[in-house]
Design a protein around this motif. Structure first.
Motif, PDB file in Angstrom:
ATOM      1  N   ILE A   1      53.307 127.301   9.567  1.00  0.00           N
ATOM      2  CA  ILE A   1      52.680 126.495   8.520  1.00  0.00           C
ATOM      3  C   ILE A   1      52.953 124.999   8.729  1.00  0.00           C
ATOM      4  O   ILE A   1      52.001 124.205   8.760  1.00  0.00           O
ATOM      5  CB  ILE A   1      53.109 126.977   7.120  1.00  0.00           C
ATOM      6  CG1 ILE A   1      52.498 128.353   6.838  1.00  0.00           C
ATOM      7  CG2 ILE A   1      52.683 125.974   6.038  1.00  0.00           C
ATOM      8  CD1 ILE A   1      52.956 128.984   5.544  1.00  0.00           C
TER       9      ILE A   1
ATOM     10  N   SER B   1      53.017 131.109  -0.364  1.00  0.00           N
ATOM     11  CA  SER B   1      52.308 130.921   0.904  1.00  0.00           C
ATOM     12  C   SER B   1      51.983 132.293   1.493  1.00  0.00           C
ATOM     13  O   SER B   1      52.594 133.285   1.116  1.00  0.00           O
ATOM     14  CB  SER B   1      53.152 130.097   1.873  1.00  0.00           C
ATOM     15  OG  SER B   1      54.324 130.798   2.215  1.00  0.00           O
TER      16      SER B   1
ATOM     17  N   GLN C   1      48.726 132.298   7.649  1.00  0.00           N
ATOM     18  CA  GLN C   1      49.582 131.114   7.662  1.00  0.00           C
ATOM     19  C   GLN C   1      48.921 129.961   8.411  1.00  0.00           C
ATOM     20  O   GLN C   1      49.006 128.807   8.003  1.00  0.00           O
ATOM     21  CB  GLN C   1      50.938 131.466   8.282  1.00  0.00           C
ATOM     22  CG  GLN C   1      51.749 132.363   7.343  1.00  0.00           C
ATOM     23  CD  GLN C   1      53.050 132.847   7.951  1.00  0.00           C
ATOM     24  OE1 GLN C   1      53.290 132.721   9.139  1.00  0.00           O
ATOM     25  NE2 GLN C   1      53.890 133.429   7.115  1.00  0.00           N
TER      26      GLN C   1
END
Lengths: 342, 436
Positions: A215, A264, A271
Motif C-alpha cells: 500500500i 484497508s 491493496q
C-alpha cells in the motif's frame, strides 16, 4: 478417568504474535517522528501526544465499561489511535482539541461500529477531518519550526504557511526547501513534517512484517508518477515531485494511515488498487480541490470502498486462473458463432 | 533452488528432539486393541470370533466395499472380545481385542519374488491384501488411490516433506528404511511405466536427502526434489504445485493433474508387502511434546494403547494439558491414553503448556495475515465473518469447502480467532445447504 485433557480441534499451536505485540510495534515505529517533532516544535508536541493517548485510552476504557463490553485497552490499539490523532494536529491547538478528537475517534468512529476490526473509517483520520471542519482556525494554525511554544497555556495565532499551503495560495515557492521537508524543519502537523523519520518507522514495520510495503509504495508511486508528469508553480518536474511526496501528510498517511489493518483491503490485488486509488485522489484534491491537502479525505474515501475492492480483487480460486470464467465465456461465445456460421 | 508454493507458515519446528535418535522398537503389550476402522472409507467387519487363535499378520477384518482396507492381527494370541471402544477420532468403533501370547507366531502373506513380471493389477491386489493405507495421517486406502491413477499419471511423487512440527518419524524412516522406500518406488514405477518418480523432501532434512539421493543414483527415472521448508508443504495439492507447477482443479483429485502422491512410509509398506509378504501391523510413531520426558521415535504394533508409548518415552515430566494424536497443526486431541495406535498414527504429542495460546475474547483486527498464508488462496477473514453470522450462502460463494483445514490461518492469527474450527462447521453446513 481421573485426569482430564483439554479437547479442542486442530490446530494446537499458535504463533507468538498478538494484537498487542503488533500495536506495540506500531508505537515503536512512530517514535522517531515524535522525537523529531519535539526537536522541531518543542515539548508541547510531546504534551499534546500524551493528552491524545491518555484520552483515547480513557474513552475506550469508559465506553467498554459502560456498555459492559470486555475490556480491550490492553491491546494498545487505542494508544495507537491517540498517537496518530496527535500527529495530525498543529502544535498550537488548545489542549481540549485532542480530547474532543479522541472522543470522536474512539467512541463514535470505532466503538459505535463494534470496536477494533469493525470500524469502517480510520478513527484518527475521521477525527482529524471532524476537528478540521468544526474548528478550522485552530486546525490550520500552523507555527514556524523552532518558535517558542508555551507547554500548557493558550497559543495565539502565529500562522505560518505549510509548503502545501504556499503552493495552493500560489505564494513564494522560493521559500520551500526539500531538505528541510525531509528532516521536518517546516510548518505542519506534529507528526507529519519529517518524511525521514516516518520512512524509518515504515522500514521498521516492513522489516517486522507488521505491514506489507504494497500500500505505501503504490500510494507514493502513483503520487510520484502523476506529479512528475504534470509539474506546477513553475518548478521543474523533479522538484515538484519531491514537493508533492514530502509535503503535507502524505508520508504519515501512506505509511501509518492507509496501512491501518481494519480499514484497508486484505487481498494483494485489492491493496494495489487501494494504494493507487489513494494516490490519485490525493493528487486530484491537491490540484483541483478547495483544500491544500487531500491525504485525509482520499484515505477516508478509499476506506469506504474496502469491502468492494476486496471482493472484486479476490485471488482466483485454487486450481483456476484469474480470468478463467471470462475466457470460458468468450470461448463459448466464439464456439457458438462457429456453429452458426457453419 | 528449492521447490515451493505461495502462502504457508513457518512454525517452530521442534524436530531436533527426536530426529537424531534411531528408531527404538517397543515390545508389544499384553493386549492389543485393533479398531475395525483405521482408514477413510467403509469400516471392516471382524472375520474372527471370540476365542479364535490368531497369528501375527493374520487378516482379522475385511470389507467388500471398494474404498476400504483389510486389517491384520499385530500379535499372536486369542481373541478375547469384540466390542465397541473409544477410537482416536473421538467416536466409538468396533474393535478386536487380542491377548498377546508373546510368541509372535507368523501368518505372513506370500512374498512375491517375481513381482517384476507381474501386471499392475495383480500388484495392486497385493497392496490391498496387505491393508496398506496412507501413512502420512489421512489413511486413505492406497490400493484405491493407485487403481484410480493407473494409466493417467506422468509424475509419481513420494512425499517425504514431513512439514508438521515435532514429527520426525518419516525423517527417521528415510534414513533407516531407505532401501524399502526406494524399493517401493521401483514397484510403483513398474505399475506406472509412463511416469517418472520424484522423491520430495524438505530442505531441513539434508541427511535424508543425501541418503535417498545416494540410493537412487543409478536410476534414471527417479530424482530427489528439495522442497522449501514450510508448512503445509506436505499437503498433496501444495506438493504437486511445488514440484510440477500444476494446480489440482477444485473438487478434483491429484490424478486430474497427472500426479500420484504417496507418503514415504506408504511406499516402504508397498515394498514390505510385495517383496517380504508383510502386511501393515507396525508403524513408527514420534512421541514428543513439552510434557514428555524423553522424546523419541518408536516402532510399535498397531493396536498398542497410547499409555505404553508414553511409558516408553520416560513418562511425563510435567502434568500434560493436552494429548494429540498426529501433528500439532492437524492432529486430533485425545480424551484418553487408552486409545490404540492406528495405521495413520504418525505422532503422539503431549503438551504441558498452553501451546495454542487460548484467549477469552478472540477478535479479528483484519490484519489479513490469514489471507496471505492461506495455501488455497481463500479469504479466511471474510469467510469467518460470514460463518459467524450463519451466512453459509456467502461462505459457499467464497469456496469455504476448498479449505483443507491445514490450520495455517489459525496459527498466524494475532487475534487468536478459531478460524479453522469455524470453517470445519461451515463446510458441513454448506454441504447440508447444497443437498436441499
Amino acid at each position: 478417568m481421573d485426569k482430564r485433557f483439554i479437547m479442542t480441534s486442530s490446530p494446537h499451536v499458535r504463533s507468538e504474535d498478538s494484537t498487542r505485540s503488533i500495536m506495540l510495534d506500531v508505537l515503536i515505529a512512530m517514535l522517531p517522528a515524535l522525537v523529531l517533532s519535539v526537536y522541531t516544535f518543542g515539548a508541547r508536541a510531546f504534551m499534546l501526544t500524551i493528552v491524545a493517548v491518555c484520552s483515547c485510552v480513557l474513552f475506550e476504557y469508559l465506553y467498554c465499561r459502560l456498555i459492559k463490553r470486555p475490556q480491550p485497552v490492553g491491546d494498545l490499539s487505542a494508544a495507537v489511535t491517540g498517537v496518530l490523532l496527535a500527529y495530525n494536529l498543529p502544535v498550537a491547538v488548545p489542549i481540549w482539541i485532542p480530547v474532543i478528537g479522541s472522543f470522536f475517534a474512539i467512541v463514535i468512529v470505532k466503538q459505535l461500529y463494534g470496536g477494533i476490526g469493525k470500524n469502517v473509517f480510520n478513527p484518527a483520520l475521521a477525527a482529524r477531518v471532524f476537528l478540521f471542519l468544526s474548528w478550522p482556525v485552530h486546525m490550520s494554525n500552523f507555527t514556524a519550526p523552532h518558535s517558542a511554544m508555551p507547554l500548557l497555556s493558550r497559543v495565539d495565532a502565529v500562522v505560518t504557511a505549510t509548503p502545501m499551503g504556499i503552493v495552493k495560495a500560489g505564494g513564494a515557492i522560493s521559500g520551500i526547501n526539500l531538505m528541510d521537508m525531509l528532516l521536518g524543519n517546516t510548518g505542519g502537523c506534529i507528526g507529519e513534517t519529517s518524511a525521514l523519520a516516518l520512512i524509518a518507522g515504515g522500514v521498521y514495520l516492513v522489516a517486522r512484517r507488521v505491514i506489507s510495503p504494497r500500500i505505501p509504495l503504490t500510494y507514493l508511486a502513483s503520487v510520484a508518477i502523476v506529479s512528475v508528469l504534470s509539474p506546477g508553480a513553475g518548478l521543474d518536474n523533479l522538484t515538484w515531485m519531491g514537493l508533492q511526496l514530502l509535503g503535507g501528510g502524505l508520508m504519515l498517511g501512506a505509511i501509518f494511515m492507509a496501512t491501518d489493518y481494519t480499514t484497508s483491503p486484505v487481498t494483494i490485488g485489492g491493496q494495489y488498487v487501494y494504494g493507487i486509488g489513494c494516490g490519485l485522489l490525493t493528487i486530484f484534491i491537491r490540484y483541483f480541490g478547495a483544500y491544500s491537502e487531500g491525504v485525509s479525505f482520499s484515505i477516508l474515501i478509499m476506506n469506504a470502498l474496502v469491502w468492494a475492492i476486496d471482493m472484486a480483487f479476490k485471488p482466483p480460486r485454487y486450481g483456476t486462473k484469474r480470468f478463467e470464467k471470462i475466457e470460458n465465456y468468450f470461448k463459448a461465445k466464439s464456439k457458438k458463432k462457429d456453429g452458426e456460421s457453419s | 533452488m528449492s521447490y515451493s508454493f505461495r502462502g504457508g507458515i513457518h512454525p517452530e519446528p521442534h524436530k531436533r528432539e527426536t530426529s537424531c535418535a534411531a528408531i527404538e522398537t517397543l515390545p508389544p503389550p499384553d493386549e492389543v486393541v485393533i479398531p475395525m476402522s483405521m482408514h477413510i472409507g467403509v469400516p471392516c467387519e471382524p472375520i474372527v470370533k471370540v476365542g479364535d487363535y490368531v497369528r501375527l499378520g493374520q487378516k482379522i477384518g475385511d470389507s467388500s466395499a471398494f474404498v476400504s482396507a483389510p486389517i491384520h492381527a499385530s500379535v499372536s494370541g486369542a481373541v478375547k472380545r469384540i466390542a465397541m471402544t473409544l477410537h482416536p477420532s473421538g467416536s466409538q468403533s468396533m474393535a478386536v481385542f487380542i491377548e498377546n501370547d508373546g510368541k509372535d507366531e507368523l501368518y505372513d502373506l506370500e512374498p512375491q519374488d517375481d513381482w517384476e513380471s507381474m501386471s499392475a493389477d495383480a500388484l495392486t491386489g497385493f497392496v490391498r491384501e496387505a491393508g496398506i493405507v496412507g501413512h502420512g495421517g489421512a489413511a486413505f486406502p492406497t490400493q484405491v488411490k493407485i487403481r484410480s491413477a493407473i494409466g493417467k499419471v506422468d509424475t509419481l511423487i513420494i512425499n517425504g516433506a514431513e512439514c508438521e512440527p515435532y514429527i520426525s518419524s518419516d525423517h527417521r524412516c528415510m534414513l533407516e528404511n531407505t532401501k524399502e522406500i526406494v524399493g517401493g518406488a521401483k514397484i510403483l514405477l513398474k505399475m506406472f511405466p509412463e511416469a517418472s518418480c520424484l522423491i520430495a523432501i524438505e530442505s531441513n532434512k539434508p541427511d535424508a536427502i543425501e541418503a535417498i539421493s545416494k540410493a537412487i543414483e543409478k536410476d534414471s527415472r527417479m530424482q530427489v526434489a528439495t522442497l522449501k521448508t514450510k508448512y503445509p508443504q506436505g499437503s498433496e495439492k501444495q506438493l504437486i504445485k511445488s514440484v510440477t507447477g500444476r494446480e489440482v482443479p477444485p473438487g478434483a483429485l491429484p490424478v486430474n493433474a497427472g500426479c500420484l502422491v504417496l507418503n514415504v512410509e506408504t511406499t516402504a509398506a508397498i515394498y514390505r508387502a510385495i517383496v517380504q509378504g508383510r502386511p501393515v501391523v507396525r508403524r513408527v510413531v514420534t512421541v514428543a511434546g513439552s510434557a514428555v520426558a524423553q522424546p523419541k521415535n518408536l516402532k510399535v504394533r498397531v493396536g498398542t494403547p497410547l499409555k505404553y508409548l508414553i511409558e516408553a518415552a520416560g513418562g511425563f515430566i510435567e502434568e500434560p494439558q493436552k494429548i494429540i494424536m498426529g501433528g500439532p497443526m492437524m492432529g486430533l486431541s485425545q480424551f484418553s491414553l487408552d486409545v490404540p495406535v492406528i495405521k495413520g498414527t504418525n505422532a503422539l504429542l503431549a503438551f504441558a503448556a498452553n501451546e495454542d495460546r487460548r484467549v477469552e475474547e478472540p477478535k479479528c483486527i483484519r490484519c489479513g495475515r490469514c489471507v496471505q498464508v492461506c495455501p488455497m488462496r481463500l479469504l479466511p477473514t471474510y469467510m469467518y465473518l460470514y460463518a459467524s453470522k450463519d451466512n453459509y450462502e456467502e461462505c459457499d460463494r467464497l469456496h469455504v469447502n476448498d479449505c483443507m483445514e491445514c490450520g495455517a490461518c489459525t496459527f498466524e492469527c494475532p487475534g487468536s480467532l478459531h478460524l479453522t474450527q469455524m470453517f470445519r462447521v461451515a463446510k458441513g453446513k454448506v454441504m447440508e445447504r447444497r443437498k436441499k
